[in-house]
Design a protein around this motif. Sequence first.
Motif, PDB file in Angstrom:
ATOM      1  N   ALA A 265       0.812  -1.145   0.074  1.00 20.13           N
ATOM      2  CA  ALA A 265       0.035   0.129  -0.079  1.00 20.13           C
ATOM      3  C   ALA A 265       0.951   1.269  -0.129  1.00 20.13           C
ATOM      4  N   GLU A 266       2.155   1.102   0.109  1.00 23.16           N
ATOM      5  CA  GLU A 266       3.112   2.157   0.095  1.00 23.16           C
ATOM      6  C   GLU A 266       3.026   2.996   1.280  1.00 23.16           C
ATOM      7  N   ALA A 267       2.281   2.746   2.262  1.00 25.17           N
ATOM      8  CA  ALA A 267       2.214   3.302   3.679  1.00 25.17           C
ATOM      9  C   ALA A 267       3.725   3.775   4.191  1.00 25.17           C
ATOM     10  N   ASP A 268       4.659   2.832   3.699  1.00 29.47           N
ATOM     11  CA  ASP A 268       6.197   3.112   4.289  1.00 29.47           C
ATOM     12  C   ASP A 268       6.792   4.293   3.478  1.00 29.47           C
ATOM     13  N   LEU A 269       6.184   4.638   2.343  1.00 27.64           N
ATOM     14  CA  LEU A 269       6.525   5.985   1.635  1.00 27.64           C
ATOM     15  C   LEU A 269       5.761   7.280   1.959  1.00 27.64           C
ATOM     16  N   SER A 270       4.799   7.149   2.771  1.00 34.67           N
ATOM     17  CA  SER A 270       3.782   8.304   3.214  1.00 34.67           C
ATOM     18  C   SER A 270       4.656   9.125   4.143  1.00 34.67           C
TER      19      SER A 270
ATOM     20  N   SER B 296      -6.227   8.097  -5.472  1.00 29.63           N
ATOM     21  CA  SER B 296      -5.116   8.035  -5.342  1.00 29.63           C
ATOM     22  C   SER B 296      -4.731   6.473  -5.719  1.00 29.63           C
ATOM     23  N   GLY B 297      -5.584   5.509  -5.903  1.00 35.43           N
ATOM     24  CA  GLY B 297      -5.466   4.136  -5.730  1.00 35.43           C
ATOM     25  C   GLY B 297      -4.935   3.828  -7.089  1.00 35.43           C
ATOM     26  N   GLY B 298      -4.236   2.961  -7.383  1.00 37.48           N
ATOM     27  CA  GLY B 298      -3.439   2.334  -8.521  1.00 37.48           C
ATOM     28  C   GLY B 298      -4.085   0.845  -9.231  1.00 37.48           C
ATOM     29  N   MET B 299      -3.730   0.823 -10.286  1.00 37.90           N
ATOM     30  CA  MET B 299      -4.163  -0.562 -10.998  1.00 37.90           C
ATOM     31  C   MET B 299      -3.091  -1.428 -11.221  1.00 37.90           C
ATOM     32  N   ASP B 300      -2.010  -1.468 -10.554  1.00 34.62           N
ATOM     33  CA  ASP B 300      -0.835  -2.331 -10.734  1.00 34.62           C
ATOM     34  C   ASP B 300      -0.932  -3.506 -10.066  1.00 34.62           C
TER      35      ASP B 300
ATOM     36  N   LYS C 242     -12.360  -3.720 -12.095  1.00 37.80           N
ATOM     37  CA  LYS C 242     -11.095  -3.579 -11.437  1.00 37.80           C
ATOM     38  C   LYS C 242     -10.857  -2.416 -10.632  1.00 37.80           C
ATOM     39  N   GLU C 243     -11.184  -3.048  -9.351  1.00 32.52           N
ATOM     40  CA  GLU C 243     -11.040  -2.036  -8.159  1.00 32.52           C
ATOM     41  C   GLU C 243      -9.680  -1.467  -8.156  1.00 32.52           C
ATOM     42  N   PRO C 244      -9.605  -0.255  -7.793  1.00 31.03           N
ATOM     43  CA  PRO C 244      -8.135   0.633  -7.320  1.00 31.03           C
ATOM     44  C   PRO C 244      -7.630   0.122  -6.355  1.00 31.03           C
ATOM     45  N   LEU C 245      -6.224  -0.111  -6.304  1.00 31.95           N
ATOM     46  CA  LEU C 245      -5.523  -0.739  -5.206  1.00 31.95           C
ATOM     47  C   LEU C 245      -5.095   0.581  -4.378  1.00 31.95           C
ATOM     48  N   LEU C 246      -5.165   0.338  -2.876  1.00 36.07           N
ATOM     49  CA  LEU C 246      -4.882   1.373  -2.075  1.00 36.07           C
ATOM     50  C   LEU C 246      -3.403   1.633  -2.310  1.00 36.07           C
ATOM     51  N   GLN C 247      -3.080   3.036  -2.235  1.00 33.80           N
ATOM     52  CA  GLN C 247      -1.817   3.500  -2.642  1.00 33.80           C
ATOM     53  C   GLN C 247      -1.767   4.803  -1.721  1.00 33.80           C
ATOM     54  N   LEU C 248      -0.735   4.734  -0.827  1.00 29.67           N
ATOM     55  CA  LEU C 248      -0.620   5.787   0.141  1.00 29.67           C
ATOM     56  C   LEU C 248       0.614   6.677   0.172  1.00 29.67           C
ATOM     57  N   ARG C 249       1.302   6.590  -0.685  1.00 25.73           N
ATOM     58  CA  ARG C 249       2.689   7.133  -0.881  1.00 25.73           C
ATOM     59  C   ARG C 249       2.377   8.932  -0.832  1.00 25.73           C
ATOM     60  N   SER C 250       1.443   9.426  -1.130  1.00 27.63           N
ATOM     61  CA  SER C 250       1.066  10.675  -1.421  1.00 27.63           C
ATOM     62  C   SER C 250       0.439  11.435  -0.186  1.00 27.63           C
TER      63      SER C 250
END
Length: 429
Positions: A132-137, A404-408, A420-428
Amino acid sequence: MPTIFCAVLLGLALAAAPGPSAAIDPAGLAGRTHGQNQGETRSETAGRYIVTLKDAPTVSSAEAAVNTAVVRAASMGATVLHVYRHALHGYAASMTASTAAAVADGPGVRSVEPDRPVRIAAQSVPTGVDRAEADLSPTAAIDGKDTRVDADVAVIDTGIDADHPDLDVYVAGGKNCWLPNMPQEDGHGHGTHVAGIIGALDNGTGVVGVAPGVRLWPVQVFSPFGSGSTSSVICGIDHVTEHADEIDVVNMSLSGAGRDDGDCGRTDADAMHRAICNSVARGVTYAVAAGNDHADAAGFVPAAYDEVITVSALADLDGEPGGLGASTCRTDRDDTFADFSNYGRDVDLIAPGVCIRSTYPNGGYATLSGTSMATPHVAGGAALYRATHPGASPAEVKAALVKSGGMDWTWPSEDRDGIKEPLLQLRSF
């Protein structure tokens, strides 16, 4: 009104990591096939009812109406179990069917519905936090130095282990709706695991959560065996709504059969929906599990409600995109839709929910799978957003997370709804 809440796949997997897996099935769900409506029955909590009153023009008149209704119920031989004053106006009581019918015909009563049994749904950087890229938040600021996210998250579940060294549990803000006047201690494990995914401390030991160090409010609505009732869940929502000026986000890793009965103005027959609607109107964001029946989430509540953020589960085994991770606690294929997860147009986000390591009672750690584990990733993400956008409404929080969700991630796989649901992405965040 939902007929029963089903456990959110707690029994799919539990393993001490590293080490051999160990089965746990307190809700009686392990080994069920995905096509079954796991744990569902049509039983009611005998002799118990939820009474919702009609809206009153003022706070004082609503308070008076509730007091009058409770006194009237007692005079008719009912035993009042819970009184609701915030998320809705009314009460839950034990009474005979004839008394319930008489109450329904009384002045100012909107609805009388049977109470139902309910159940729970099921330092390293865990794979879910990584994916979820929370470690980049910048708000999470995960660096092992115990920086804490300034937000409050209520966990409506089995309670939280208040003594766990990896959790900041706000005991004074908790409530035990399953056994009133007792501490909100987790004798089951599910709530503590959920809490760690949301906010385990960035303290250099154990694991770290999506929003490290958030204040966790333990709201216990289930017994140590994972059983409870709709009235207890509403009691939890009522407590949250009473503290809506303090609580930013709620995690509800639970699911049961039912459907969205319409917008918030037309929920006369579903007290839980009305309670959530009123709580959201007070500014509280709700993250809820899609459920684990590999079916359309439209047939499950609270997943089907429009006012919440509904979360499905991704099988991510290494914290990275690409589908290269080896199987760990389950045989799912890496980077695909979890084969147990519900799906459909009511789902807003997908988040890691397979083989997630988190906190567990008695200072321990465990690995579990289910949409129960995916949902707190989103609740933690909502807490990160509210920490930097304190005035954001639940609709704005939801929109920000979805945008902010991604499709990767690999699709199509087991997700059969064509969406296709967006994948939780929290880097921003």
